[in-house]
Design an enzyme around this catalytic site. Structure first.
Site, PDB file in Angstrom:
ATOM      1  N   LYS A  81       0.663  -1.219   0.107  1.00  0.00           N
ATOM      2  CA  LYS A  81       0.217  -0.245   0.126  1.00  0.00           C
ATOM      3  C   LYS A  81       0.720   1.377   0.512  1.00  0.00           C
ATOM      4  CE  LYS A  81      -4.570   1.410   2.322  1.00  0.00           C
ATOM      5  NZ  LYS A  81      -5.157   0.794   3.194  1.00  0.00           N
TER       6      LYS A  81
HETATM    7  O1  G3P Z   1      -7.973   1.407   5.090  1.00  0.00           O
HETATM    8  C1  G3P Z   1      -8.186   2.728   5.287  1.00  0.00           C
HETATM    9  C2  G3P Z   1      -9.755   3.402   5.193  1.00  0.00           C
HETATM   10  O2  G3P Z   1     -10.859   2.513   4.822  1.00  0.00           O
HETATM   11  C3  G3P Z   1      -9.643   4.003   6.672  1.00  0.00           C
HETATM   12  O3  G3P Z   1     -11.088   4.627   6.758  1.00  0.00           O
HETATM   13  O4  G3P Z   1     -12.733   5.207   8.497  1.00  0.00           O
HETATM   14  O5  G3P Z   1     -10.414   5.513   9.116  1.00  0.00           O
HETATM   15  O6  G3P Z   1     -11.502   7.321   7.091  1.00  0.00           O
HETATM   16  P1  G3P Z   1     -11.709   5.723   8.168  1.00  0.00           P
END
Ligand code: G3P
Length: 215
Positions: free
Chosen positions: A83
Site C-alpha cells: 500500500k
Molecule cells: O484503510 C483506509 C480507510 O479505509 C480508512 O478509513 O474510516 O479511517 O477513514 P477511515
C-alpha cells in the site's frame, strides 16, 4: 464485488473469514497501531488466516524508502499487496513495483485525476476514501462514479477499491456503481446481513412451525 475487511484486528479478521465471504484484507498504520504488534508480524499472522490479497502500507515517503519497505512487505507472503500513498514518489515506486510483479494498492486517493495517475503508473488497486470525503460535506460516492467511468473509458486494469466505508449504504452504492472491491470495517460487515423484517418474519415462521403436526 469483492469484500475485503478493513482491519488490523486478528480476531475480527478471523470472525469475518469464518463467514465465508471474505476475499481479502486492508490495513493501514492507524489500524495496525491499535494492535500493538510489529507490522511484519501482524501482516504475517493475517496472511496465515486469509487466503487473499492483504494490503500492508509503507511508512516511507521518499522513492527509495518506499521501494525498500515495499519489497520487504511483499516478501512477507505471496498474498501481500504494497500500500503506497498517492504522492509523486509513491507513483514512481508503483511503476517500479509493477515492473517487478509486486502488487500495489495506491491509497489516500481523493480525486479522479489522482486515480488516473495511479492507473497509468500500473497500480493493482486504487483506494478512494469515501467516508473522509463525506466528512467534508461532499459526496464521496461521486468520486467512485468518476473513477469507474475513467477506468472503463480506457480499459485500465486497476481495480477500484472503495475505502473509508462507514455504513451499509456505502457498500450498496459501491456495488451499484460497479466498484471492483469494497473494504469494510467489521461492524459494517455484520450490519449487512441485518434486516428487521427478516428477524420478524423468522420469528413468525418459527412460531408457526411449532403448530405443524408432527409425523
Ligand atoms: O484503510 C483506509 C480507510 O479505509 C480508512 O478509513 O474510516 O479511517 O477513514 P477511515
Amino acid at each position: 464485488m469483492k469484500f475485503f475487511i478493513d482491519s488490523g484486528d486478528l480476531d475480527e479478521i478471523k470472525k469475518a473469514a469464518a463467514m465465508g465471504l471474505l476475499d481479502g484484507v486492508t490495513t493501514n498504520p492507524s489500524l495496525l497501531a491499535k494492535g500493538g504488534k510489529p507490522m511484519k508480524q501482524a501482516l504475517a499472522e493475517i496472511a496465515a488466516v486469509v487466503d487473499g490479497p492483504i494490503s500492508g502500507e509503507v511508512l516511507a515517503v521518499d522513492y527509495e524508502g518506499i521501494v525498500r519497505e515495499g519489497r520487504e512487505i511483499a516478501a512477507i507472503h505471496k498474498n501481500l499487496v504494497v500500500k503506497v500513498p498517492l504522492i509523486p514518489a509513491g507513483l514512481r515506486a508503483v511503476k517500479t513495483f509493477a515492473a517487478e510483479g509486486i502488487k500495489t494498492n495506491v491509497t489516500l486517493c481523493f480525486s479522479g485525476n489522482q486515480a488516473l495517475l495511479a492507473a497509468k503508473a500500473g497500480a493493482t488497486y486504487v483506494s478512494p476514501f469515501i467516508g473522509r470525503i463525506d466528512d467534508t460535506s461532499h459526496e464521496g460516492m461521486q468520486l467512485i462514479e468518476q473513477i469507474v467511468t475513467i477506468y472503463s473509458n480506457y480499459d485500465f486494469d486497476t481495480e477500484v477499491l472503495v475505502a473509508s466505508v462507514r455504513s451499509p449504504t456505502h457498500v450498496l452504492q459501491a456495488a451499484l456503481l460497479g466498484a471492483h472491491v469494497c473494504t469494510i470495517p467489521f461492524k459494517v460487515i455484520e450490519q449487512l446481513a441485518y434486516h428487521p423484517l427478516t428477524d420478524l418474519g423468522l420469528a413468525k415462521f418459527l412460531e408457526d412451525g411449532k403448530k405443524i403436526p408432527k409425523g
